[in-house]
Design a protein around this motif. Structure first.
Motif, PDB file in Angstrom:
ATOM      1  N   ASN A   1       0.796  -1.210   0.042  1.00  0.00           N
ATOM      2  CA  ASN A   1      -0.080  -0.107  -0.144  1.00  0.00           C
ATOM      3  C   ASN A   1       0.674   1.255  -0.067  1.00  0.00           C
ATOM      4  O   ASN A   1       0.346   2.404   0.055  1.00  0.00           O
ATOM      5  CB  ASN A   1      -1.147  -0.140   1.138  1.00  0.00           C
ATOM      6  CG  ASN A   1      -2.017  -1.009   1.208  1.00  0.00           C
ATOM      7  OD1 ASN A   1      -2.664  -1.070   0.055  1.00  0.00           O
ATOM      8  ND2 ASN A   1      -2.181  -1.645   2.014  1.00  0.00           N
TER       9      ASN A   1
ATOM     10  N   LEU B   1       2.627   0.935  -4.922  1.00  0.00           N
ATOM     11  CA  LEU B   1       1.938   1.453  -6.176  1.00  0.00           C
ATOM     12  C   LEU B   1       2.735   1.498  -7.440  1.00  0.00           C
ATOM     13  O   LEU B   1       1.952   1.068  -8.315  1.00  0.00           O
ATOM     14  CB  LEU B   1       1.797   3.070  -5.871  1.00  0.00           C
ATOM     15  CG  LEU B   1       0.773   3.800  -6.624  1.00  0.00           C
ATOM     16  CD1 LEU B   1      -0.834   3.839  -6.193  1.00  0.00           C
ATOM     17  CD2 LEU B   1       1.081   5.451  -6.758  1.00  0.00           C
TER      18      LEU B   1
ATOM     19  N   ARG C   1     -10.164  -5.128  -5.874  1.00  0.00           N
ATOM     20  CA  ARG C   1      -8.527  -4.946  -6.030  1.00  0.00           C
ATOM     21  C   ARG C   1      -7.992  -5.923  -5.091  1.00  0.00           C
ATOM     22  O   ARG C   1      -8.247  -6.730  -4.224  1.00  0.00           O
ATOM     23  CB  ARG C   1      -8.622  -3.606  -4.772  1.00  0.00           C
ATOM     24  CG  ARG C   1      -8.317  -2.209  -5.572  1.00  0.00           C
ATOM     25  CD  ARG C   1      -7.407  -2.126  -6.151  1.00  0.00           C
ATOM     26  NE  ARG C   1      -6.396  -1.748  -5.325  1.00  0.00           N
ATOM     27  CZ  ARG C   1      -6.365  -0.887  -4.683  1.00  0.00           C
ATOM     28  NH1 ARG C   1      -7.274   0.062  -4.637  1.00  0.00           N
ATOM     29  NH2 ARG C   1      -5.482  -0.757  -3.791  1.00  0.00           N
TER      30      ARG C   1
ATOM     31  N   PHE D   1      -6.436  -0.295 -10.537  1.00  0.00           N
ATOM     32  CA  PHE D   1      -6.453   1.017  -9.745  1.00  0.00           C
ATOM     33  C   PHE D   1      -7.548   1.881  -9.899  1.00  0.00           C
ATOM     34  O   PHE D   1      -8.237   1.901 -10.670  1.00  0.00           O
ATOM     35  CB  PHE D   1      -5.030   1.534 -10.003  1.00  0.00           C
ATOM     36  CG  PHE D   1      -3.757   1.405  -9.475  1.00  0.00           C
ATOM     37  CD1 PHE D   1      -3.926   0.623  -8.449  1.00  0.00           C
ATOM     38  CD2 PHE D   1      -2.538   2.062  -9.809  1.00  0.00           C
ATOM     39  CE1 PHE D   1      -2.499   0.216  -8.034  1.00  0.00           C
ATOM     40  CE2 PHE D   1      -1.419   1.657  -9.466  1.00  0.00           C
ATOM     41  CZ  PHE D   1      -1.374   0.696  -8.636  1.00  0.00           C
ATOM     42  N   THR D   2      -7.724   2.611  -8.867  1.00  0.00           N
ATOM     43  CA  THR D   2      -8.751   3.729  -9.042  1.00  0.00           C
ATOM     44  C   THR D   2      -8.363   4.929  -9.989  1.00  0.00           C
ATOM     45  O   THR D   2      -7.133   4.981 -10.020  1.00  0.00           O
ATOM     46  CB  THR D   2      -9.218   4.480  -7.608  1.00  0.00           C
ATOM     47  OG1 THR D   2      -8.020   5.063  -7.190  1.00  0.00           O
ATOM     48  CG2 THR D   2      -9.771   3.321  -6.634  1.00  0.00           C
TER      49      THR D   2
ATOM     50  N   GLU E   1      -5.797   6.680  -8.144  1.00  0.00           N
ATOM     51  CA  GLU E   1      -4.388   6.397  -8.110  1.00  0.00           C
ATOM     52  C   GLU E   1      -3.793   6.252  -9.465  1.00  0.00           C
ATOM     53  O   GLU E   1      -2.444   6.312  -9.150  1.00  0.00           O
ATOM     54  CB  GLU E   1      -4.613   4.774  -7.932  1.00  0.00           C
ATOM     55  CG  GLU E   1      -5.080   4.388  -6.389  1.00  0.00           C
ATOM     56  CD  GLU E   1      -5.450   3.170  -5.762  1.00  0.00           C
ATOM     57  OE1 GLU E   1      -5.706   2.779  -4.613  1.00  0.00           O
ATOM     58  OE2 GLU E   1      -6.066   2.346  -6.681  1.00  0.00           O
TER      59      GLU E   1
ATOM     60  N   ASP F   1       1.722   5.880   2.553  1.00  0.00           N
ATOM     61  CA  ASP F   1       0.720   5.579   1.849  1.00  0.00           C
ATOM     62  C   ASP F   1       0.543   6.615   0.733  1.00  0.00           C
ATOM     63  O   ASP F   1       0.243   7.795   1.283  1.00  0.00           O
ATOM     64  CB  ASP F   1      -0.566   4.974   2.418  1.00  0.00           C
ATOM     65  CG  ASP F   1      -1.499   4.702   1.286  1.00  0.00           C
ATOM     66  OD1 ASP F   1      -1.542   4.877   0.193  1.00  0.00           O
ATOM     67  OD2 ASP F   1      -2.437   3.743   1.898  1.00  0.00           O
TER      68      ASP F   1
ATOM     69  N   ARG G   1      -1.802   7.269  -1.017  1.00  0.00           N
ATOM     70  CA  ARG G   1      -3.322   7.713  -1.053  1.00  0.00           C
ATOM     71  C   ARG G   1      -3.501   8.821   0.284  1.00  0.00           C
ATOM     72  O   ARG G   1      -4.792   8.994   0.396  1.00  0.00           O
ATOM     73  CB  ARG G   1      -4.214   6.495  -0.956  1.00  0.00           C
ATOM     74  CG  ARG G   1      -4.059   5.554  -2.017  1.00  0.00           C
ATOM     75  CD  ARG G   1      -4.528   3.999  -1.780  1.00  0.00           C
ATOM     76  NE  ARG G   1      -4.078   3.009  -2.873  1.00  0.00           N
ATOM     77  CZ  ARG G   1      -2.623   2.472  -2.667  1.00  0.00           C
ATOM     78  NH1 ARG G   1      -1.869   2.974  -1.783  1.00  0.00           N
ATOM     79  NH2 ARG G   1      -2.193   1.737  -3.603  1.00  0.00           N
TER      80      ARG G   1
END
Lengths: 323, 255
Positions: free
Chosen positions: A191, A196, A321, B100-101, B104, B123, B125
């Motif tokens: 995360n 990413l 996800r 991913f959104t 993202e 993170d 996010r």
């Protein structure tokens, strides 16, 4: 941000169940339970590591048992040479010395294997990891001073300050603590900013590269991390069984790890823990009926792979996800 | 919005050549994109537009010739280094992270600008600053309400809009747009054309596009590519009037 809380709650519940198991075994008087549960925790540590690279990095390693084996052998070899008085600085039996050595050795091996394997992808990647695992296996078989085919016995477990891991219950809780910390680290990693990028490379390498990502460094770092986690599981196994053998690094072991990951749910981290429990548990139950327990396990794996593409817990965890 | 002539052009391509066997996909192409210019490339299918784009962004090595980004020769650099130097692009076939959104995907663009981070503790996010930047661009392209939607759940037009947001969020020095309107509905095309008109002057843009109305309305200059060669470069009016271009193929397009 608005990601479902389900996976986290499920994970916490799972760990809570693990935490109460020793009490359950004590109450029911099931003497074999402790060993079984310990084995599950150790395999779970290894397969969480494997899920990190397969499920999140799309690097299908078919040789991960080599790190399991090398981690275990590092413990046995240090103990062996310490016993013979051949280690520098007099050697050590302290976990805080031996375990980091084992993990670093696995990391270095992971670096070499990963660096070479990542020059390819897909089937070639699988083949190279398998080839290295076979090399490690035959190396372990051929070194006679480390027991060759027969493996090595370990006189006693490593020592930790304040706790006596010679006691089965204590050792079980140490294994659980290791799994929880390793899992928490992996979850944080996937995360994170690093995660990413790693997951972007899995989904669209072309996109990531055209945004400025050099793929090798991210994949290699993940591969090495995974190798170290699997090595840690090997360390625990050596301490659990007080015995290591080349079978720890056999390709069948790599296959079992992969089966556990797929059985539980690829790319979920928590799924493989369930997968390990299901696999080891079923093996235990079925092998009391027949030594050909794979006759039952095999079709089961086929059914899960066909009808529960996201493993035993993947769809329960919700969302599409990978989390 | 041209800057002083001493500043190097945002992108300069010199005598670029690429052949595949007997096919001259790129045949001695030279062109420049001045700072703040919107330069369009048009040409019939098979003219080598995509081959040119892939060479500019570094996915394909030219046989000879040079590519300069902001005055620096980047011909030998891999795609990821060119991206870090400020080359942004959208893809003809959208390349998004489907799991991913939407948000993202844009955060990834911001994270990757510096080559990506090895930070395993934080993170992205939760990075307020980056989220604000990303949300602003999502708002600009009209995806503000879809930030938490998975990219794979977007419609074709929305995916194209996201492509643009991903390319723009990192504030690129040169923006390569490879047929951004392909497959879009009339309404979506109009919105995108409006957005491009808005960006014009602020960004140096190379636009490859089949939508001639959009190209002629937006472009400062247009280069016409035929069989890998630039047959003409000029303003929209010049291109329209050029007999060579007309003869080559513009007639087919009923302009």
């Amino acid at each position: 941000m608005t990601a479902s809380r389900r996976p986290l709650l499920f994970t916490l519940a799972l760990f809570a169940v693990f935490a109460t198991l020793p009490a359950v075994f004590a109450l029911t008087g099931w003497t074999g339970g402790m060993g079984l549960a310990t084995r599950i925790l150790i395999y779970a540590t290894a397969v969480v590591a494997l899920d990190l690279i397969i499920g999140y990095g799309a690097m299908v390693s078919f040789g991960h048992a080599m790190f399991f084996g090398v981690g275990g052998y590092a413990v046995a070899v240090v103990a062996h040479h310490t016993g013979l008085g051949e280690m520098p600085f007099g050697g050590s039996n302290a976990a805080l010395v031996v375990w980091p050595i084992a993990i670093v050795v696995c990391g270095l091996l992971g670096f070499v294997v990963g660096w070479l394997a990542l020059k390819t992808s897909g089937v070639q990647f699988i083949m190279i990891t398998l080839a290295f695992a076979q090399m490690v296996f035959f190396l372990l078989v051929s070194v006679q001073s480390w027991g060759g085919d027969d493996g090595m016995m370990i006189d006693r477990r490593n020592t930790l300050p304040f706790v006596d891991i010679g006691r089965p219950t204590t050792f079980y809780y140490v294994c659980l603590a290791v799994l929880v910390m390793w899992f928490a680290f992996c979850r944080m990693l996937v995360n994170s900013r690093f995660g990413l990028v790693l997951q972007a490379l899995r989904q669209s390498e072309r996109r990531a590269v055209n945004l400025g990502i050099a793929p090798l460094s991210f994949r290699l770092a993940t591969f090495v991390t995974s190798a170290m986690g699997t090595g840690l599981a090997g360390v625990l196994w050596a301490n659990y069984a007080r015995f290591v053998s080349p079978d720890m690094a056999a390709w069948t072991k790599s296959g079992e790890f992969m089966a556990m990951v797929v059985l539980g749910g690829l790319g979920t981290l928590v799924g493989p823990i369930v997968g390990a429990a299901a696999f080891v548990g079923l093996e235990e139950v079925l092998s009391t009926w027949t030594q050909h327990w794979m006759i039952v396990m095999g079709p089961l794996l086929v059914i899960v792979a066909l009808y529960r593409r996201r493993g035993l817990v993947g769809s329960f965890l919700g969302g599409d996800r990978a989390h | 919005m041209r800057t002083e002539p001493t500043a190097p052009p945002a992108l300069r391509i010199e005598h670029l050549r690429k052949t595949f066997g007997a096919l001259r996909a790129t045949d001695d192409v030279s062109l420049t994109i001045e700072r703040g210019e919107l330069h369009a490339i048009i040409g019939p299918n098979g003219a080598g537009k995509s081959t040119l784009i892939t060479q500019i962004c570094g996915e394909l090595r030219p046989d000879s010739g040079h590519i300069h980004l902001d005055g620096a020769d980047v011909t030998g650099l891999p795609a990821y280094q060119r991206a870090r130097l400020g080359l942004g692009r959208s893809f003809q076939i959208t390349q998004l992270c489907g799991d991913f959104t939407v948000l993202e995907n844009v955060l990834l663009s911001l994270e990757a600008k510096g080559g990506g981070s090895f930070d395993v503790f934080r993170d992205p996010r939760r990075n307020r600053f980056e989220i604000d930047v990303a949300m602003e661009w999502l708002g600009t392209v009209g995806l503000g309400d879809f930030a938490e939607r998975r990219a794979s759940a977007l419609s074709h037009g929305e995916r194209r809009q996201l492509e643009i947001a991903v390319a723009l969020a990192r504030d690129p020095r040169v923006l390569l747009l490879d047929e951004p309107m392909a497959g879009m509905g009339a309404e979506e095309s109009a919105r995108l054309a409006h957005l491009l008109a808005d960006l014009k002057g602020r960004y140096s843009i190379l636009l490859v596009e089949h939508d001639m109305d959009a190209v002629f309305a937006l472009a400062d200059r247009i280069s016409v590519l035929v069989y890998g060669r630039v047959v003409f470069t000029g303003t929209a009016a010049e291109v329209r009037e050029n007999p060579e271009v007309k003869a080559a193929y513009l007639g087919d397009w009923e302009c």
